[in-house]
Design an enzyme around this catalytic site. Structure first.
Site, PDB file in Angstrom:
ATOM      1  N   LYS A   1      71.064 145.621  35.598  1.00 23.93           N
ATOM      2  CA  LYS A   1      72.099 145.898  36.010  1.00 23.93           C
ATOM      3  C   LYS A   1      73.383 147.011  35.657  1.00 23.93           C
ATOM      4  O   LYS A   1      74.640 146.731  36.167  1.00 23.93           O
ATOM      5  CB  LYS A   1      72.717 144.836  36.567  1.00 23.93           C
TER       6      LYS A   1
ATOM      7  N   ARG B   1      65.177 142.164  20.112  1.00 23.61           N
ATOM      8  CA  ARG B   1      64.419 143.508  20.382  1.00 23.61           C
ATOM      9  C   ARG B   1      64.028 144.018  21.598  1.00 23.61           C
ATOM     10  O   ARG B   1      65.212 143.904  22.432  1.00 23.61           O
ATOM     11  CB  ARG B   1      63.064 143.003  20.714  1.00 23.61           C
TER      12      ARG B   1
ATOM     13  N   HIS C   1      61.700 146.824  11.725  1.00 22.40           N
ATOM     14  CA  HIS C   1      61.356 145.376  12.556  1.00 22.40           C
ATOM     15  C   HIS C   1      61.203 144.309  11.037  1.00 22.40           C
ATOM     16  O   HIS C   1      60.028 144.044  10.378  1.00 22.40           O
ATOM     17  CB  HIS C   1      59.820 145.871  12.362  1.00 22.40           C
TER      18      HIS C   1
ATOM     19  N   ARG D   1      53.115 138.757  19.399  1.00 24.73           N
ATOM     20  CA  ARG D   1      53.343 137.875  18.559  1.00 24.73           C
ATOM     21  C   ARG D   1      55.108 138.126  18.780  1.00 24.73           C
ATOM     22  O   ARG D   1      55.228 136.478  17.435  1.00 24.73           O
ATOM     23  CB  ARG D   1      53.170 138.915  17.490  1.00 24.73           C
ATOM     24  N   THR D   2      55.757 139.042  18.001  1.00 25.15           N
ATOM     25  CA  THR D   2      57.303 138.243  17.673  1.00 25.15           C
ATOM     26  C   THR D   2      58.025 137.679  18.494  1.00 25.15           C
ATOM     27  O   THR D   2      58.173 136.451  18.035  1.00 25.15           O
ATOM     28  CB  THR D   2      57.997 140.232  17.644  1.00 25.15           C
TER      29      THR D   2
HETATM   30  N1   CP Z   1      53.820 142.556  15.496  1.00 31.05           N
HETATM   31  C1   CP Z   1      54.313 142.811  16.696  1.00 31.05           C
HETATM   32  O1   CP Z   1      55.782 143.457  16.415  1.00 31.05           O
HETATM   33  O2   CP Z   1      53.712 142.278  17.777  1.00 31.05           O
HETATM   34  P1   CP Z   1      54.458 142.668  19.526  1.00 31.05           P
HETATM   35  O3   CP Z   1      54.791 143.740  19.269  1.00 31.05           O
HETATM   36  O4   CP Z   1      53.235 141.975  20.019  1.00 31.05           O
HETATM   37  O5   CP Z   1      55.547 141.653  18.832  1.00 31.05           O
END
Ligand code: CP
Length: 304
Positions: A80, A101, A129, A51-52
């Site tokens: 590396k 991320r 998040h 999703r993100t």
């Molecule tokens: N909600 C969320 O962070 O989903 P993903 O891990 O799929 O990005």
């Protein structure tokens, strides 16, 4: 230049403006289809995501911009040994904004300290998040019509779930928010959330094991997955992974205007039998994630 590393980086007023923009985007999508023409978003994902990452990419494409990036540490020069600091210095030459991320808490902050483009924290370890939080706030506001006077149940892995930590941090700034924190004792919220966020802000909250007991009081139930990737011990994960399963029987205990949210992905914690219940709002929530990320990109790039 601004970054988004923590949901508190935006004031309540700024958050409200961003949610208003996201709502306008939802209602008038074509109006925004060229506002980022010529701009590039880099997605630096050192951890898996559906999703993100893809909602960020959809967001930039909807705005007329383009995207580049990597979707695992293994497919980047991190494999590396390249540092986050060097990676962001290089990406600053290629893109106008980036979403990162990383499994290590604080990695997006390190990136922001070495970046000449806005950095968005797309999830750092078990920490924060913030773009999921903006998505959750937009979802709650759209479904309930308000962000105050709510009893919010958070259920599942409250220890490792970064979406939970970010959402609590953000919601304590609104009036008359009560939390019911539903988890097994091993997966309670971290001490800093209990002491420095909830108690320090005089927020009414209860910690309990029983989802059945909590259900009748809730305006929002925020379910979470037990975070397999954060456990040190597989035995503990197996013991705890199915500690809550939301099903039709439990939904009968809830108010008719209670909504179920989940950041997704789900494993077993929400039975598919409730997907068609009008109160199951988690797929709608995933859609709000695109609008809110469009609004965030526009805000950080200062485009109108
Ligand atoms: N909600 C969320 O962070 O989903 P993903 O891990 O799929 O990005």
């Amino acid at each position: 230049m601004r970054h988004l590393l923590n949901p508190l980086d935006f004031s309540v007023e700024e958050t409200g403006q961003l949610l208003d923009l996201a709502k306008d985007i939802e209602e008038n999508l074509p109006k925004y289809s060229h506002v980022c023409d010529g701009k590039k978003l880099a997605t630096l994902f050192y951890e898996p995501s559906t999703r993100t990452r893809l909602s960020f990419e959809a967001a930039m494409l909807n705005l007329g911009g383009s995207v580049l990036g990597f979707s695992s540490a293994d497919s980047s020069s991190a494999a590396k040994g390249e540092s986050v600091a060097d990676t962001i210095r290089v990406l600053s030459c290629y893109a106008d904004i980036c979403a990162m991320r990383h499994p290590k808490e604080g990695a997006p902050l390190v990136a922001a300290n070495h970046s000449s483009i806005p950095v968005i924290n797309a999830g750092d370890g078990g920490h924060q998040h913030p773009t999921q939080t903006l998505t959750d706030l937009l979802s709650i506001r759209s479904l309930k019509g308000r962000l105050n006077d709510l009893t919010i149940g958070l259920c599942g892995d409250l220890k490792f779930g970064r979406t939970v930590h970010s959402l609590i941090n953000a919601l304590v700034r609104y009036e008359n928010i009560k939390f019911i924190l539903i988890s097994p004792p091993e997966l309670r919220v971290p001490e800093y959330i209990r002491e420095d966020v909830l108690k320090a802000n005089n927020i009414e909250f209860m910690e309990m094991d029983s989802l059945d007991e909590a259900m009748p009081s809730l305006d929002i139930l925020y379910m979470t997955r037990v975070q397999k990737e954060r456990f040190f011990n597989e035995e503990d994960y197996i013991r705890l992974k199915d500690c809550y399963i939301l099903d039709k029987k439990k939904m009968k205990l809830a108010k008719q205007d209670m909504y179920v949210l989940h950041p997704l992905p789900r494993v077993n914690e929400i039975s598919v039998e409730i997907d068609e219940d009008p109160r199951a709002a988690y797929f709608k929530q995933a859609k709000y994630g695109v609008y809110v990320r469009m609004a965030l990109i526009m805000t950080l790039l200062e485009v109108k």
